[in-house]
Motif scaffolding. Sequence first.
Motif, PDB file in Angstrom:
ATOM      1  N   GLN A  35       0.830  -1.142   0.224  1.00  0.00           N
ATOM      2  CA  GLN A  35       0.030  -0.041  -0.518  1.00  0.00           C
ATOM      3  C   GLN A  35       0.591   1.252   0.074  1.00  0.00           C
ATOM      4  N   VAL A 102      -6.911   3.817  10.393  1.00  0.00           N
ATOM      5  CA  VAL A 102      -6.377   3.225   9.823  1.00  0.00           C
ATOM      6  C   VAL A 102      -7.068   3.118   8.263  1.00  0.00           C
ATOM      7  N   ASN A 118       6.440   0.576   9.423  1.00  0.00           N
ATOM      8  CA  ASN A 118       8.013   0.873   8.153  1.00  0.00           C
ATOM      9  C   ASN A 118       7.243   1.658   7.124  1.00  0.00           C
ATOM     10  N   ARG A 122       4.141  11.075   4.803  1.00  0.00           N
ATOM     11  CA  ARG A 122       3.329  11.605   4.089  1.00  0.00           C
ATOM     12  C   ARG A 122       3.210  13.190   3.716  1.00  0.00           C
ATOM     13  N   SER A 165       1.853   6.534  11.306  1.00  0.00           N
ATOM     14  CA  SER A 165       1.433   5.618  11.518  1.00  0.00           C
ATOM     15  C   SER A 165       0.488   5.612  13.123  1.00  0.00           C
ATOM     16  N   LEU A 215      10.889  -6.375  10.336  1.00  0.00           N
ATOM     17  CA  LEU A 215      10.428  -6.452  11.249  1.00  0.00           C
ATOM     18  C   LEU A 215       9.506  -8.320  11.368  1.00  0.00           C
TER      19      LEU A 215
HETATM   20  C1  LIG Z   1      -5.194   6.312   0.875  1.00  0.00           C
HETATM   21  C2  LIG Z   1      -4.249   5.931   1.859  1.00  0.00           C
HETATM   22  C3  LIG Z   1      -4.600   6.234   3.606  1.00  0.00           C
HETATM   23  C4  LIG Z   1      -4.034   5.464   4.107  1.00  0.00           C
HETATM   24  N1  LIG Z   1      -4.209   5.981   5.669  1.00  0.00           N
HETATM   25  C5  LIG Z   1      -3.904   5.598   7.245  1.00  0.00           C
HETATM   26  C6  LIG Z   1      -3.842   6.414   7.632  1.00  0.00           C
HETATM   27  O1  LIG Z   1      -4.988   6.882   8.704  1.00  0.00           O
HETATM   28  N2  LIG Z   1      -3.316   6.051   8.956  1.00  0.00           N
HETATM   29  C7  LIG Z   1      -2.212   5.020   8.383  1.00  0.00           C
HETATM   30  O2  LIG Z   1      -1.988   4.412   9.650  1.00  0.00           O
HETATM   31  N3  LIG Z   1      -1.584   4.470   7.996  1.00  0.00           N
HETATM   32  C8  LIG Z   1      -2.442   4.889   7.042  1.00  0.00           C
HETATM   33  N4  LIG Z   1      -2.300   4.386   5.340  1.00  0.00           N
HETATM   34  C9  LIG Z   1      -0.717   3.868   5.497  1.00  0.00           C
HETATM   35  C10 LIG Z   1      -0.858   2.407   4.846  1.00  0.00           C
HETATM   36  O3  LIG Z   1      -1.877   1.820   6.716  1.00  0.00           O
HETATM   37  C11 LIG Z   1       0.272   2.119   5.023  1.00  0.00           C
HETATM   38  O4  LIG Z   1       1.151   2.459   3.998  1.00  0.00           O
HETATM   39  C12 LIG Z   1       0.304   0.103   5.096  1.00  0.00           C
HETATM   40  O5  LIG Z   1      -0.402  -0.431   6.329  1.00  0.00           O
HETATM   41  C13 LIG Z   1       1.419   0.036   4.953  1.00  0.00           C
HETATM   42  O6  LIG Z   1       1.161  -1.512   4.919  1.00  0.00           O
HETATM   43  P1  LIG Z   1       1.470  -3.043   3.290  1.00  0.00           P
HETATM   44  O7  LIG Z   1       1.451  -4.189   3.797  1.00  0.00           O
HETATM   45  O8  LIG Z   1       1.218  -1.829   2.693  1.00  0.00           O
HETATM   46  O9  LIG Z   1       2.728  -2.131   3.490  1.00  0.00           O
HETATM   47  P2  LIG Z   1       4.429  -2.247   1.769  1.00  0.00           P
HETATM   48  O10 LIG Z   1       3.661  -0.808   1.576  1.00  0.00           O
HETATM   49  O11 LIG Z   1       4.099  -3.510   1.215  1.00  0.00           O
HETATM   50  O12 LIG Z   1       5.341  -1.448   2.897  1.00  0.00           O
HETATM   51  C14 LIG Z   1       5.815   0.088   3.158  1.00  0.00           C
HETATM   52  C15 LIG Z   1       7.200  -0.130   4.227  1.00  0.00           C
HETATM   53  O13 LIG Z   1       7.209  -0.812   5.129  1.00  0.00           O
HETATM   54  C16 LIG Z   1       8.322  -1.330   4.811  1.00  0.00           C
HETATM   55  N5  LIG Z   1       7.781  -2.918   4.476  1.00  0.00           N
HETATM   56  C17 LIG Z   1       6.722  -3.629   4.941  1.00  0.00           C
HETATM   57  N6  LIG Z   1       6.965  -4.336   5.948  1.00  0.00           N
HETATM   58  C18 LIG Z   1       8.506  -4.979   6.699  1.00  0.00           C
HETATM   59  C19 LIG Z   1       8.522  -5.666   7.645  1.00  0.00           C
HETATM   60  N7  LIG Z   1       8.047  -6.672   7.927  1.00  0.00           N
HETATM   61  N8  LIG Z   1       9.403  -5.367   8.255  1.00  0.00           N
HETATM   62  C20 LIG Z   1      10.479  -4.098   7.353  1.00  0.00           C
HETATM   63  N9  LIG Z   1       9.989  -3.678   6.902  1.00  0.00           N
HETATM   64  C21 LIG Z   1       9.025  -3.933   6.559  1.00  0.00           C
HETATM   65  C22 LIG Z   1       8.522  -1.517   3.121  1.00  0.00           C
HETATM   66  O14 LIG Z   1       9.929  -2.269   2.483  1.00  0.00           O
HETATM   67  C23 LIG Z   1       8.416  -0.379   2.855  1.00  0.00           C
HETATM   68  O15 LIG Z   1       9.136   0.654   2.688  1.00  0.00           O
HETATM   69  C24 LIG Z   1      -2.455   5.056   4.248  1.00  0.00           C
HETATM   70  C25 LIG Z   1      -2.137   4.679   2.501  1.00  0.00           C
HETATM   71  C26 LIG Z   1      -2.881   5.107   2.205  1.00  0.00           C
HETATM   72  C27 LIG Z   1      -2.156   5.113   0.521  1.00  0.00           C
END
Ligand SMILES: Cc1cc2nc3c(=O)[nH]c(=O)nc-3n(C[C@H](O)[C@H](O)[C@H](O)COP(=O)(O)OP(=O)(O)OC[C@H]3O[C@@H](n4cnc5c(N)ncnc54)[C@H](O)[C@@H]3O)c2cc1C
Length: 328
Positions: A35, A102, A118, A122, A165, A215
Amino acid sequence: MKAFELQNPVTLAEAARLLPTKEGDESARLLAGGQDLLTELKHHLVEPDRIVNLKHVPGLDAIEWGADGGLTIGALVTLQDLAEDERVRRELPILAEAAESVGSPQIRAMGTVGGNLNQRPRCWYYRNEHAVCLKKGGTECFAYEGRNKYNAILGGGPSYIVHPSDLAPALVALGAQLMLASPDGQRQVAAEDFFTLPSEGNVLRETVLAPNEILARIVVPPPASGMKSTYLKFQERSSYDFALSAVAVCIWMDGKKVKEVRMVLGAVAPKPWRVKRAEALLAGRELDADALKAVGEEALRGAEPLAENGYKVPLTKGLIVRALQKLS
Ligand SMILES: Cc1cc2nc3c(=O)[nH]c(=O)nc-3n(C[C@H](O)[C@H](O)[C@H](O)COP(=O)(O)OP(=O)(O)OC[C@H]3O[C@@H](n4cnc5c(N)ncnc54)[C@H](O)[C@@H]3O)c2cc1C
């Protein structure tokens, strides 16, 4: 988007070995729910040669309760699964409320706990591929004298990002431990020590995670009996949005008096902002009007708003009062 090689390791050790060993080497990145990472790739904020997909590593998507009442959350647990877990909702409402706050249902269905902790800042200067700000190796934080409505009022400088976060303040308030895996083994870091200020560590990063660390799991210790908790977030757009300010509170009462409290602010500083002096001020006191006023003043002491974000001071004080009133 720059073409990349997708790698699908099946163990944590294998995944960690595929990551760069040197600070500043951006040749590989971890992928969880994608995401955040996919947006970064599409906007050319990062251009790795390799994407290391964690989703084939088994055992990282479990929510497990220990016999002692402690909770272990795998890094690949989705925000939706965490928010909907019945026992988490009952025993650790702070965590369910934070996960549920979130983004949108779609983001929670795909986004993982590890990715959420991680995710990158924004700040819109960081997110603009043409703005080479301090966070991207430039020499200036453009938000400092630019558009800074969403930026830090506490702990800022030389960069003024806020940590985005929602889970992070809740996990700090709960005293969670993060399990980090690398080719050399595992280490454990308190959630409170995982996040760093730009002035403390490497300004290009927001955590102590080494380039080849992953992590793996989050361990929430069993809460001492009688704990009540909540996560309150204020967002501009109610459908889905990042926090303008948030407060995570765990409290133990002794009759009408506060026995102990842990309070962490979100979206006001580059890391989850624990307010220990405000916590100490409440110990042994009833939560009357004087105490509620005093705790807000103490929590925001030292705030240095930028030109457009002075509103965060009264907003955060209001959230603190609402959270404490809710729990008492
Ligand atoms: C429109 C929109 C609205 C959002 N609103 C919110 C909100 O209100 N509150 C909020 O908290 N977040 C919000 N987010 C962020 C969203 O929650 C995070 O981007 C999401 O949780 C990331 O999780 P993912 O698994 O998709 O991560 P990814 O996109 O796969 O990874 C995110 C980052 O973390 C790293 N990473 C992933 N997993 C690990 C791990 N296990 N160890 C070390 N590094 C790692 C990746 O390399 C990358 O840099 C929003 C995002 C969008 C696009």
